[in-house]
Design a protein around this motif. Sequence first.
Motif, mmCIF file in Angstrom:
data_model
loop_
_atom_site.group_PDB
_atom_site.id
_atom_site.type_symbol
_atom_site.label_atom_id
_atom_site.label_comp_id
_atom_site.label_asym_id
_atom_site.label_seq_id
_atom_site.Cartn_x
_atom_site.Cartn_y
_atom_site.Cartn_z
ATOM 1 N N LEU A 1 59.831 68.134 64.204
ATOM 2 C CA LEU A 1 59.041 69.244 64.745
ATOM 3 C C LEU A 1 58.147 69.789 63.627
ATOM 4 O O LEU A 1 58.613 70.000 62.509
ATOM 5 C CB LEU A 1 59.977 70.353 65.229
ATOM 6 N N CYS A 2 56.881 69.970 63.934
ATOM 7 C CA CYS A 2 55.952 70.561 62.965
ATOM 8 C C CYS A 2 55.854 72.053 63.306
ATOM 9 O O CYS A 2 55.297 72.415 64.354
ATOM 10 C CB CYS A 2 54.586 69.900 63.060
ATOM 11 N N PRO A 3 56.392 72.930 62.473
ATOM 12 C CA PRO A 3 56.364 74.361 62.805
ATOM 13 C C PRO A 3 54.942 74.881 63.015
ATOM 14 O O PRO A 3 54.721 75.764 63.831
ATOM 15 C CB PRO A 3 57.018 75.017 61.592
ATOM 16 N N ARG A 4 53.989 74.317 62.263
ATOM 17 C CA ARG A 4 52.616 74.823 62.398
ATOM 18 C C ARG A 4 52.050 74.478 63.777
ATOM 19 O O ARG A 4 51.508 75.334 64.471
ATOM 20 C CB ARG A 4 51.734 74.203 61.307
ATOM 21 N N ARG A 5 52.224 73.226 64.209
ATOM 22 C CA ARG A 5 51.708 72.819 65.524
ATOM 23 C C ARG A 5 52.506 73.516 66.639
ATOM 24 O O ARG A 5 51.974 73.842 67.689
ATOM 25 C CB ARG A 5 51.778 71.294 65.679
ATOM 26 N N SER B 1 54.958 67.735 67.192
ATOM 27 C CA SER B 1 55.618 67.007 66.105
ATOM 28 C C SER B 1 54.643 66.851 64.951
ATOM 29 O O SER B 1 53.428 66.977 65.118
ATOM 30 C CB SER B 1 56.078 65.636 66.592
ATOM 31 N N ALA B 2 55.209 66.548 63.792
ATOM 32 C CA ALA B 2 54.351 66.278 62.640
ATOM 33 C C ALA B 2 53.511 65.048 62.961
ATOM 34 O O ALA B 2 54.000 64.083 63.532
ATOM 35 C CB ALA B 2 55.221 66.018 61.418
ATOM 36 N N SER B 3 52.253 65.101 62.626
ATOM 37 C CA SER B 3 51.404 63.957 62.969
ATOM 38 C C SER B 3 50.478 63.658 61.808
ATOM 39 O O SER B 3 50.116 64.545 61.041
ATOM 40 C CB SER B 3 50.583 64.252 64.223
ATOM 41 N N GLU C 1 47.528 63.181 61.929
ATOM 42 C CA GLU C 1 46.213 63.764 62.091
ATOM 43 C C GLU C 1 46.134 65.203 61.590
ATOM 44 O O GLU C 1 45.111 65.634 61.105
ATOM 45 C CB GLU C 1 45.810 63.718 63.566
ATOM 46 N N SER C 2 47.203 65.953 61.767
ATOM 47 C CA SER C 2 47.062 67.363 61.424
ATOM 48 C C SER C 2 47.948 67.795 60.271
ATOM 49 O O SER C 2 47.877 68.924 59.839
ATOM 50 C CB SER C 2 47.391 68.222 62.643
ATOM 51 N N CYS C 3 48.776 66.892 59.795
ATOM 52 C CA CYS C 3 49.727 67.295 58.768
ATOM 53 C C CYS C 3 48.998 67.514 57.450
ATOM 54 O O CYS C 3 48.332 66.629 56.944
ATOM 55 C CB CYS C 3 50.785 66.217 58.600
ATOM 56 N N ASP C 4 49.142 68.677 56.951
ATOM 57 C CA ASP C 4 48.496 68.968 55.686
ATOM 58 C C ASP C 4 49.465 69.767 54.828
ATOM 59 O O ASP C 4 49.536 70.983 54.906
ATOM 60 C CB ASP C 4 47.203 69.756 55.929
ATOM 61 N N GLN C 5 50.215 69.045 54.036
ATOM 62 C CA GLN C 5 51.282 69.714 53.287
ATOM 63 C C GLN C 5 50.734 70.653 52.224
ATOM 64 O O GLN C 5 51.366 71.636 51.880
ATOM 65 C CB GLN C 5 52.187 68.664 52.670
ATOM 66 N N ARG C 6 49.527 70.329 51.735
ATOM 67 C CA ARG C 6 48.971 71.222 50.719
ATOM 68 C C ARG C 6 48.829 72.631 51.289
ATOM 69 O O ARG C 6 49.126 73.616 50.668
ATOM 70 C CB ARG C 6 47.596 70.715 50.270
ATOM 71 N N ARG C 7 48.353 72.673 52.533
ATOM 72 C CA ARG C 7 48.157 73.969 53.147
ATOM 73 C C ARG C 7 49.505 74.618 53.501
ATOM 74 O O ARG C 7 49.738 75.784 53.212
ATOM 75 C CB ARG C 7 47.321 73.822 54.417
ATOM 76 N N CYS C 8 50.382 73.828 54.109
ATOM 77 C CA CYS C 8 51.621 74.419 54.609
ATOM 78 C C CYS C 8 52.533 74.889 53.497
ATOM 79 O O CYS C 8 53.286 75.830 53.672
ATOM 80 C CB CYS C 8 52.335 73.438 55.519
ATOM 81 N N LYS C 9 52.449 74.226 52.355
ATOM 82 C CA LYS C 9 53.298 74.656 51.247
ATOM 83 C C LYS C 9 52.949 76.069 50.825
ATOM 84 O O LYS C 9 53.783 76.810 50.355
ATOM 85 C CB LYS C 9 53.109 73.703 50.062
ATOM 86 N N GLY D 1 56.700 81.390 55.080
ATOM 87 C CA GLY D 1 57.480 81.330 56.315
ATOM 88 C C GLY D 1 57.417 80.003 57.039
ATOM 89 O O GLY D 1 58.100 79.814 58.029
ATOM 90 N N VAL D 2 56.583 79.053 56.578
ATOM 91 C CA VAL D 2 56.565 77.748 57.249
ATOM 92 C C VAL D 2 57.717 76.921 56.689
ATOM 93 O O VAL D 2 57.723 76.540 55.526
ATOM 94 C CB VAL D 2 55.221 77.007 57.038
ATOM 95 N N ASN D 3 58.680 76.728 57.533
ATOM 96 C CA ASN D 3 59.865 75.993 57.125
ATOM 97 C C ASN D 3 59.683 74.567 57.630
ATOM 98 O O ASN D 3 60.057 74.232 58.732
ATOM 99 C CB ASN D 3 61.085 76.667 57.766
ATOM 100 N N CYS D 4 59.061 73.743 56.806
ATOM 101 C CA CYS D 4 58.653 72.415 57.273
ATOM 102 C C CYS D 4 59.834 71.447 57.220
ATOM 103 O O CYS D 4 60.335 71.112 56.146
ATOM 104 C CB CYS D 4 57.508 71.904 56.415
ATOM 105 N N TYR D 5 60.255 70.992 58.397
ATOM 106 C CA TYR D 5 61.411 70.089 58.470
ATOM 107 C C TYR D 5 61.105 68.762 57.782
ATOM 108 O O TYR D 5 61.957 68.171 57.131
ATOM 109 C CB TYR D 5 61.787 69.835 59.928
ATOM 110 N N LEU D 6 59.883 68.277 57.960
ATOM 111 C CA LEU D 6 59.506 66.994 57.358
ATOM 112 C C LEU D 6 59.605 67.088 55.836
ATOM 113 O O LEU D 6 60.166 66.203 55.187
ATOM 114 C CB LEU D 6 58.081 66.630 57.791
ATOM 115 N N GLN D 7 59.076 68.170 55.299
ATOM 116 C CA GLN D 7 59.100 68.308 53.847
ATOM 117 C C GLN D 7 60.531 68.433 53.344
ATOM 118 O O GLN D 7 60.901 67.852 52.324
ATOM 119 C CB GLN D 7 58.268 69.534 53.445
HETATM 120 S S1 SF4 Z 1 53.401 70.019 56.265
HETATM 121 FE FE1 SF4 Z 1 54.983 70.374 57.805
HETATM 122 S S2 SF4 Z 1 54.414 72.257 58.830
HETATM 123 FE FE2 SF4 Z 1 52.615 71.523 57.711
HETATM 124 S S3 SF4 Z 1 51.461 70.331 59.180
HETATM 125 FE FE3 SF4 Z 1 52.791 68.888 58.087
HETATM 126 S S4 SF4 Z 1 54.652 68.804 59.324
HETATM 127 FE FE4 SF4 Z 1 53.520 70.603 59.972
#
Ligand code: SF4
Length: 881
Positions: free
Chosen positions: A327-331, A380-382, A384-392, A396-402
């Motif tokens: 699950l992508c918390p941001r999406r 879900s994390a994809s 196309e939209s996954c951008d860990q630089r931003r989410c880090k 409060g973004v608890n990224c399961y993938l990371q």
């Molecule tokens: S880094 Fe995590 S929260 Fe951010 S877009 Fe990717 S999966 Fe989603």
Amino acid sequence: MDGAVTLGERFLTFANPGRALTAPILRLTGIRDEDLQGAPSSREAVALFVDFAFRDGPPCFVGHNVGFDVSFLERAGMSTGSRTLDTAELASIVLPSASSYALQRLAADAAIVPDAAHRALDDAITSALVLGHLARIARELPPDILGEIAALSELIGPSTAQFFREAAATATREAWSGESEHRGGLPRSAPRGIAMDRLPGAARSEGPHVARRSPLSVDSVFAADGPLARSLAGYEDRQEQRELAVAIERTFADGGALVAEAGTGVGKSMAYAVPALASAQMGERVIISTHTLPLQDQLVRKDLPALQAALGSDVSVAVLKGRSNYLCPRRWQILRGAVTNREEARIVCKTLVWRTTTETGDRAELNLMRGEGELWSRISASDESCDQRRCKRMPGVNCYLQRARDAAADAAIVVVNHALLLQDARMHGALLPQAEHVVIDEAHRLEDVATDAFGLELHEPRLRRDLQRVAHSSAVTSALRDPGRAEPAERLRADVDRALERTSEVFDALGALLVPVTGPAEDRMRITAGLRASDDRWLPVELAGERLADAIVGIGFAAERIRNLGGDEDELAELETATGELAAARAAITRGLHDPRPTDIVWIEREADGALALYVAQTHLGRVIRRALVDAHRAVVFTSATLAVAGSFAFALDRFGIAGLADTLAVGSPFDHQRQALLVLPADIQLPGEDRFVPDAARLIEDLARALGGRTLVLFTSHATLRDAASRLGALESEGLAVLTQGIDGSRRALLERFTQGRAVLLGTQSFWEGVDLPGDILRCVVIARLPFSVPDDPLIQGRAERYDDPFVEFQLPQAALRLRQGFGRLIRTKTDYGAVVLLDRRVVTKDYGEVLLESLPDARTEHLPLDGIASRVAAWCDRG
Ligand code: SF4
């Protein structure tokens, strides 16, 4: 809403449909035609029911999948617009991880024992009791979550919203009064997630942080008085398992590659888990890769924990899956704030509940109902939209993938699947931590996965979506509003429009190739050098492809100019990710249309939904597999139940690119196939494709099902033959035997679940040839309709076969032998199983190559029998067990 259900008055009547009951209805309900004599007609019965149900005003109908019943009542005369409360839908929200939402399963889980009265009334009462059970579970949820679910549920229905409003009110009251066991929304039970604890002090990029201790040895662990024998419940000493474990231990110690076949029942996961734990304890990381999620789950949830407990080991284990599993918390937040329909509301509600307990965000913990899989791809994390630089950076973004990646980076044993293992290889180690050793279980599927991982694809709808995504990215939209950056943004939009037009040109031209001068259009076609050189229709494809590639290059330039002019860092990062997708499309155009490598196989294929795609795959992936896996690690073990063909590993070694480089080992199955399995070869059946083949096969399936009370799995190689055979088995239904047909009677899981309830025949194609595990009395007979040769005009098969001097003997035959053994392997799963395999394809005895196929099968007792004698012989064989 306290969950108490009071059963009041009951209404019960049969309704006479005015015609004889069909066999499935008889089987499902147990109602007989004579039960209906004198009963009111359907309309009369519904009128009586309406009088009963509406006497105190419009009721709310509660039921399991109640929409079906209500629409039936409405068709039979009841007024429309009744309120409903669906217990299946409620269960899918408040129990997001339940293994099944079948009424009886929910009831059993809630210890509800229905009265064994009439089925319809019984189900109605069970539904009511399940409703009470769900209400009790709901009120344990945090009140704020319940409040949000209640608001979202307005889109599902007013009664559902009311259910959650009442649950929220009860939960709030109990929280204040201190009645609730877990005020404030703490989880009701330990999360089902997989533990991914990071070891204290472990540095991310270094190897696993482990305490060194005296090494485990296979000999000591598997010794008669060793720790496994002492503490592992149900442990059996198996010589084959020890032999395999010793070979893997040696390979880990000496380095190199081992290709090991271990028959069903060897317990190969334990055989590699012991050396893996030993290596991990010595600070050497091990990656274990499986093809299927069930095996991955078995390793992480069962085998490794049991082994660690038995050995007193505490090696850190992490599982890492492909990003779309998380699950992508941001999406998810984006969808949560923009819910517009019932389906979206339901998945947000169920994930709201799930997020109170999940530690992993892993889709495997969620039971997604029909249609929800599509929505999952939006949360879900994809790529196309996954951008860990931003989410880090986002609080409060608890990224399961990371978190999963961090846990894997620190773990001593990392369990992955082949797709991720090979994707990591393609990305030069960007996804997985470095490891000394790799174990590839289910290695017979490695090449298929590598074909996808290292292939290219140009898919029309996907390309259009990627182009639109670039054009409407927030970076481009912002740039258009800024006079200083508008010009490249306008340029980019114009290039996207051009690319969209040229996408149509390319796919129209490719589609024209599928229409021959005479005859019907084809679904797929290989693009050969001959076609490129001589078919007039090829030039328009190339020209359109060139124009499309140019437009994509233009988009890339414009995007770069936008990035160079600066702007919001997050928006620019998203634009970069989106243009990266287009670069992959351009690579597919180059390799597929203009500049294929001599070893490329290129083809076009129209999918079932009409979408057209261009594919590029490599003829032979041996070099890639060797470099990515064998050359990159100290030791690699390839293992599976099916790797050798008639005792030879030549085929597997060739396909893995390690001929002359690897040791091989075959350990047989500990099962006594001579005693447990009967292989029946019909002596008088026509060859597949001949007139009488399907009718005779269907008659035999009927006879077997009658003789065995169902308990029969029939494996086909084509959907058309499967449907033809299924249409001839109607008589079984009237005898109370269910005929479960792939593609007609539900998902693979649903079919297998129903099959385990007994008195059923299951008809399946490809996906049922492997991974079906039905031990015990459930399955007594496997019928194999046809030898599983690949379709010869499949472009991939054609291209791969051409590499061999004798394509049939060196490529197609070994492939078929391995698949045949997979099919055979469905029958005997434990030492106490017994039963028969009936192989209907007589080519196995009439053709020279049949010997290779038979030699590849387990050593079962073999009998050649006339069709008429097979069912009684199989029944007698099974009776003696
Ligand atoms: S880094 Fe995590 S929260 Fe951010 S877009 Fe990717 S999966 Fe989603």
